[in-house]
Design a protein around this motif. Structure first.
Motif, short mmCIF file in Angstrom:
data_model
loop_
_atom_site.label_atom_id
_atom_site.label_comp_id
_atom_site.label_asym_id
_atom_site.label_seq_id
_atom_site.Cartn_x
_atom_site.Cartn_y
_atom_site.Cartn_z
N ASN A 158 -4.15 -13.62 -0.73
CA ASN A 158 -3.17 -12.54 -0.62
C ASN A 158 -3.20 -11.95 0.78
O ASN A 158 -4.26 -11.82 1.38
N TYR B 170 -4.97 -0.57 -2.08
CA TYR B 170 -4.92 -1.83 -2.80
C TYR B 170 -3.72 -1.80 -3.74
O TYR B 170 -3.32 -0.75 -4.23
N SER C 95 -1.62 -4.41 -6.85
CA SER C 95 -1.50 -5.68 -7.57
C SER C 95 -0.20 -5.65 -8.37
O SER C 95 0.24 -4.61 -8.82
N GLY D 34 -1.31 -9.66 -5.14
CA GLY D 34 -1.98 -8.43 -4.77
C GLY D 34 -2.18 -8.34 -3.27
O GLY D 34 -1.85 -9.25 -2.51
#
Length: 192
Positions: A77, A161, A163, A190
Motif C-alpha cells: 500500500n 492510517y 483502510s 489501506g
C-alpha cells in the motif's frame, strides 16, 4: 409605311423581351451530379490526405471476466501522505488499484458508493494491468460499496492510517467503452 415600321419595331421588341425572359439562368451553386458529368478529377481533391466516412467497428480486447482479491500476500500500500489523503492505492507487481476520494479521508468510519467520479458519499476506482486481462485495458469501478476507516495514532509511531474494505459481493469494474467483460474486486486497501 410608318405604321408598318411601328408594327415591325413592336414585334421585334416583344420578341426580344420574350427571348430574354425565357433565357435560362446559370446556377453556380454546388450540387451533386454523375461522375461522367462532373468536371475535375471526380475523386478525392486531396489524394494524399485520406478521409474516412462512416464509423469503424471497435473491438474489445478483453474476452472474459476476472477477479482480483486486493490485499494479502504480494500487495503493498502507498503511504498516506497526511491526514489530507485523497486516494488509497494498492500495488501487486504491475497491477494497481486506486480509490479516489473527493474530500480528504477523515478520522472515523464512512461508507461510500462506487461511482464514475468521486463526490460526497461516492468514490471512483481505477484498475490498471488487471491479471488475466489485456495489459492496455483500464478498468473503472461501476458499482459496489466501500467501507472506509480512518484513524490517527498519537503515540509512537505517530501517523494517520486508513483502510478500505470492499463489502458485499465486490466492486464491478468495466472499461470506459465496454460494459462486458468485468473485473470484480474484493479485499482491503489501506495506507499507513
Amino acid at each position: 409605311m410608318k405604321k408598318s415600321i411601328y408594327t415591325i419595331t413592336g414585334v421585334v421588341a416583344i420578341a426580344t423581351l420574350v427571348l430574354f425572359a425565357c433565357k435560362k439562368k446559370q446556377d453556380d451553386t454546388i450540387h451533386p451530379t454523375y461522375k461522367e458529368d462532373a468536371t475535375g478529377t471526380a475523386s478525392n481533391p486531396q489524394p494524399n490526405n485520406v478521409t474516412v466516412t462512416g464509423t469503424s467497428t471497435v473491438t474489445n480486447p478483453a474476452t472474459e471476466n476476472s477477479a482480483i482479491a486486493v490485499g494479502g500476500g504480494g500487495w503493498s500500500n502507498v503511504s498516506c501522505a497526511s491526514t489530507n489523503s485523497l486516494f488509497l492505492k494498492s500495488v501487486n507487481g504491475d497491477t494497481e488499484v486506486t480509490i479516489n476520494f473527493a474530500l480528504p479521508i477523515a478520522v472515523g468510519n464512512a461508507t461510500y458508493n462506487v461511482a464514475s467520479s468521486p463526490g460526497v458519499g461516492a468514490v471512483s476506482i481505477i484498475v490498471t494491468k488487471a491479471p488475466n486481462q489485456p495489459s492496455g485495458a483500464i478498468w473503472y469501478g461501476r458499482s459496489g460499496l466501500i467501507s472506509v476507516t480512518g484513524y490517527s495514532i498519537t503515540g509512537p509511531p505517530i501517523g494517520f492510517y486508513a483502510s478500505a474494505v470492499i463489502t458485499g459481493t465486490g466492486v464491478s469494474c468495466v472499461q470506459s467503452t465496454f460494459n462486458f467483460p468485468q473485473v470484480t474486486l474484493t479485499g482491503v486497501l489501506g495506507c499507513n
